[in-house]
Write a protein that holds these residues in place. Structure first.
Motif, mmCIF file in Angstrom:
data_model
loop_
_atom_site.group_PDB
_atom_site.id
_atom_site.type_symbol
_atom_site.label_atom_id
_atom_site.label_comp_id
_atom_site.label_asym_id
_atom_site.label_seq_id
_atom_site.Cartn_x
_atom_site.Cartn_y
_atom_site.Cartn_z
ATOM 1 N N THR A 79 0.853 -1.184 0.000
ATOM 2 C CA THR A 79 0.000 0.000 0.000
ATOM 3 C C THR A 79 0.890 1.235 0.000
ATOM 4 O O THR A 79 1.836 1.328 0.795
ATOM 5 N N PRO A 98 -4.280 6.283 0.303
ATOM 6 C CA PRO A 98 -3.498 5.054 0.092
ATOM 7 C C PRO A 98 -4.017 4.266 -1.111
ATOM 8 O O PRO A 98 -5.220 4.160 -1.324
ATOM 9 N N SER A 100 -3.310 0.570 -3.410
ATOM 10 C CA SER A 100 -2.693 -0.755 -3.365
ATOM 11 C C SER A 100 -2.091 -1.117 -4.714
ATOM 12 O O SER A 100 -2.623 -0.775 -5.773
#
Length: 863
Positions: A79, A98, A100
């Motif tokens: 992340t 954030p 991924s």
């Protein structure tokens, strides 16, 4: 508005699940409005394996920056957050949201024991392949924390888990040069698993892998048997992983899809549906077993491009009767995709759907389809049926329907058009005071959507739909502005390079090459230089450029067939100025401009681009070598094609455009004289287009560069044939293959090669973006860019937006007739740009605003 980071991406992926890079480069865009701002440094925070890593980098770069940590392992997830800091006394952004990133299967060993399996059902080698249904029951522990399905097929697949469709990809894994690069897809299926008993079910159709391709009706080009390869990885909360691979324990059968072909359409019989076949508890005792196929995993690769998705539903506009009394549906837009049908009727009744782009003589025009049937057939169950095809697509506006049951209404609730294409991000938005030009721009967008379906195709409807290299060469400059093509074209170029290696250093006419080899030909072959160079201008991806450099070099050094002067051998086949408007309907290559003049000019231009590539990659001895070669070839071109007084052997629109744009004359006086002669030819032709594939995408840029934008405005706004707006006033909703694909009397061009959805003439979009919109990159990747608007053609306002790798760029201008005169000789109006925009030669690392208007002729001035 405060400065913020609006998007973080990896390589060219907006969704980075199952990517093929262990150390993916990171990019982020900026949003907000801050004057004279530039990035001084950035911070990247990576959370992986329960640890947090922080990296601070002093750098102004924010596009494709290096991965700062150790490479990802297969299937590893991380992340990422990014923060950007300005210089002294300048603001910094907050942390981005954030995002991924997760690696796919990076080695062949990561596929565990999974093998390609095919049905035990006998294969019919020289016939259409009936789709195969595969299934596997399995058990999982209830404590699942994550599950991923890695899957591809020898053919096209649709996967289901416990009765639910897996993912939103369609026509997956798409079309690649499968021998060299065979893509697999990764899906997060955690939420589809259930405690204990589960079923994975997969349908495979022939698609491009073993279906018929091209007008020469070749089949089984990549293989003659349908198969599936998949691996389901189920991870428990304690970190242990269980694998469910495709292997000889699976079962197979046939089902309601009788056939599903790219060109001919789908035949579906709802009476053959097996309820619950994709769920636990199904009785599979009558199903066959499977057998392992010999398949090398070495070509397996994660995708570079986004998947093909259903991107829009298009409503039915009208239902009417043809001249012969048949029922015809009109969707009001020439589009690419298929129908969704909701119907109830007698069991066993068949409904047929014939898809065409236009009407002719009151009937659906099937002749342009040539041998493609473009027909779906649905047999009803007797109940409420909801259906759409699985492994075919059509290019259509009109659909002729036969056999529709009387008890069902044929209306907008019953029939919907599903629009599909590779789901690239649209990055261009254009509007102006001319409704016809606005419609032209929309038509260009629709043609790109319809022909950027897994690969860049020529057309989406007839027995062709191939990746013609000359078409994308002409259109790539426009394409890169309209959509984010960075991943899409990078993947296609990988195939182009692979195919080139097997074709005597020459890129084939089509990529993937299903025509069985091609001779060396200019423009089409030059695509191996031009497409990566244009892609580099738009996205500044040096890795891509490095990947393609050897192919560009091979083409110039070894692929081009030359005469004693280093120009093209005069016995070679050349498409050259293909589809010149004066070419006969039955001979589209019979152009008014000499084929070798065209080919020689492009050879010199490609040599120059190769020199520029060398410089961009810091290969300075090579840059010097190709620059010298360019000079030598230019002298040979002048000797061959330009007289001492500067006239061309062919004084045509294309014949003059190419040496002007590629700078092939020997003196300023020759350039001045040549542009005057070109303008005279344009005006003498009543501002009608006189160019084919070689000249059309460069004609407007040439006129603008030499101060004759007004002449091109006259061409752009010409409503008669041949011209762009002729297609619009003839009710075209996409751009056509021929300038007169439909004649002025409403009949279809008699030529056998007539399509109403080709993007090549839509290459004029780049002129609209760069002249009406005024936007061009001043550096590769748009870190710096130019704003130079050229008003004309009676337009009094226009707005253009482009989402660059760094963020949004926009212009918005009006002409105020009441404010006195402006210095521009054409209209003598005052230019008043409005709203936030970027300065001329602005830097994107300096998030800039500009409003008001400095009065400059032919452009918007700035600080």
């Amino acid at each position: 508005m405060a400065l913020s980071i609006s998007q973080v991406s990896f390589e060219h992926h907006r969704t980075a699940l199952g990517i093929g890079e262990a150390s993916p480069r990171i990019s982020w865009r900026f949003d907000g409005q801050v004057s004279d701002w530039h990035q001084d440094s950035y911070d990247i925070q990576i959370q992986r394996k329960g640890q947090v890593e922080d990296f601070h980098v002093n750098s102004p770069e924010s596009v494709l920056v290096p991965w700062p940590s150790e490479p990802l392992e297969s299937r590893e997830q991380a992340t990422i957050r990014v923060k950007s800091a300005g210089g002294k006394d300048q603001p910094s952004s907050e942390w981005s949201e954030p995002v991924s990133v997760e690696a796919g299967l990076l080695t062949t060993a990561d596929w565990q024991s999974a093998v390609v399996v095919a049905s035990d059902r006998p294969t019919e080698v020289n016939a259409t392949h009936r789709p195969i249904y595969f299934r596997k029951d399995f058990l999982v522990d209830p404590d699942v924390s994550a599950a991923r399905l890695y899957i591809t097929a020898l053919g096209l697949y649709e996967a289901r888990l416990n009765g639910q469709r897996v993912g939103d990809h369609y026509l997956a894994p798409g079309w690649q040069s499968y021998t060299h690069r065979h893509e697999y897809n990764t899906y997060d299926v955690t939420d589809l698993l259930q405690d204990r008993e589960n079923t994975i079910a997969i349908t495979v159709g022939e698609g491009w892998f073993s279906g018929r391709l091209g007008w020469n009706e070749r089949r089984n080009i990549y293989g003659d048997t349908l198969g599936v390869l998949c691996l389901l990885a189920v991870t428990n909360s304690n970190g242990t992983t269980t694998y469910i691979p495709s292997d000889d324990t699976w079962k197979s059968s046939t089902g309601p899809i009788i056939s599903s072909e790219i060109y001919n359409g789908e035949v579906y019989d709802t009476r053959l549906e097996q309820k619950g076949w994709d769920s636990p508890g199904f009785d599979q005792s009558s199903w066959l077993g499977v057998r392992e196929l010999n398949f090398s995993k070495d070509a397996l690769a994660a995708p570079d491009a986004p998947p093909v998705r259903r991107v829009q539903e298009h409503k039915l506009v009208d239902v009417f009767s043809s001249a012969s009394g048949k029922t015809v549906l009109d969707f009001g837009q020439n589009l690419v995709g298929w129908l969704r049908i909701r119907v109830q009727g007698p069991r066993g009744q068949n409904i047929s759907f014939v898809h065409t782009e236009v009407m002719e003589n009151g009937e659906v025009a099937t002749r342009p389809l040539r041998t493609a049937k473009a027909t779906d057939n649905l047999t009803l169950s007797g109940g409420h049926d909801v259906w759409e095809p699985s492994f075919t697509f059509h290019g259509f506006r009109y659909v002729q329907v036969e056999g529709w049951p009387a008890e069902s209404s044929l209306d907008t609730d019953a029939v919907t058009a599903i629009v599909v294409h590779t789901d690239m991000e649209q990055t261009a938005f254009f509007d102006c005071s001319s409704p016809l030009l606005g419609k032209l721009h929309q038509n260009i967008l629709w043609s790109m959507r319809g022909n950027f379906l897994s690969i860049p195709t020529d057309c989406p409807q007839r027995d062709e739909r191939l990746g013609w290299t000359g078409d994308i060469h002409a259109f790539v400059r426009t394409a890169n502005f309209l959509f984010d093509t960075g991943g899409f074209l990078r993947g296609w170029l990988r195939d182009a390079r692979s195919e080139q290696k097997e074709n005597n250093y020459s890129p084939p006419f089509v990529v993937p090459d299903v025509l069985g080899g091609s001779t060396a030909t200019s423009i089409w072959g030059d695509s191996i230089v031009a497409v990566p160079w244009q892609l580099f201008q738009s996205f500044a991806d040096k890795n891509m450029l490095q990947e393609q450099y050897a192919g560009a070099k091979d083409w110039i050094d070894k692929g081009v067939l030359r005469n004693e002067d280093g120009l093209w051998n005069r016995s070679t086949f050349q498409y050259a100025d293909w589809l010149d408007p004066k070419a006969p309907a039955d001979d589209p290559g019979d152009a008014t401009t000499n084929k070798y003049l065209v080919s020689d000019a492009y050879l010199i231009h490609s040599t120059e681009m190769l020199a520029n590539m060398s410089t961009a990659l810091s290969l300075f001895p090579n840059a010097k070598h190709y620059a010298k070669s360019r000079s030598k070839l230019t002298k040979a071109f002048q000797d061959a094609w330009i007289s001492q007084n500067g006239t061309l052997a062919n004084e045509t629109q294309t014949g003059l455009t190419l040496p002007l744009y590629f700078r092939l004359f020997s003196s300023p006086a020759q350039y001045d004289s040549a542009i005057n002669r070109l303008v005279k030819i344009v005006k003498g032709n009543d501002y009608k287009v006189g160019t084919g594939f070689a000249g059309t995408h460069l004609l407007g840029h040439t006129l603008s560069e030499y101060g004759a934008a007004d002449a091109f405005y006259g061409m752009l706004l010409q409503e008669e044939d041949p011209g762009w707006l002729f297609q619009v006033v003839m009710n075209g909703t996409t751009t056509w293959e021929r300038w007169d694909s439909m004649l002025a009397n409403g009949s279809v061009n008699p030529g056998s090669m007539t399509s109403f959805n080709h993007y090549a003439v839509g290459s004029v979009g780049s002129w609209m973006h760069e002249n009406i919109g005024g936007l061009t990159p001043a550096e590769p990747g748009w870190k710096k860019f130019n704003v130079e608007v050229r008003p004309g053609g009676g337009l009094n306002k226009a707005s253009t937006q482009f989402i660059s790798p760094y963020g949004r760029v926009s212009t918005n201008w009006t002409l105020d007739e009441s404010s006195g005169t402006h210095g521009c000789p054409e209209k003598q109006k005052k230019l008043s740009p409005n709203g936030p925009s970027a300065t001329k030669h602005a830097s994107h690392s300096e998030i800039a605003t500009w409003s008001g208007g400095e009065e400059v002729c032919g452009g918007i001035g700035g600080a």
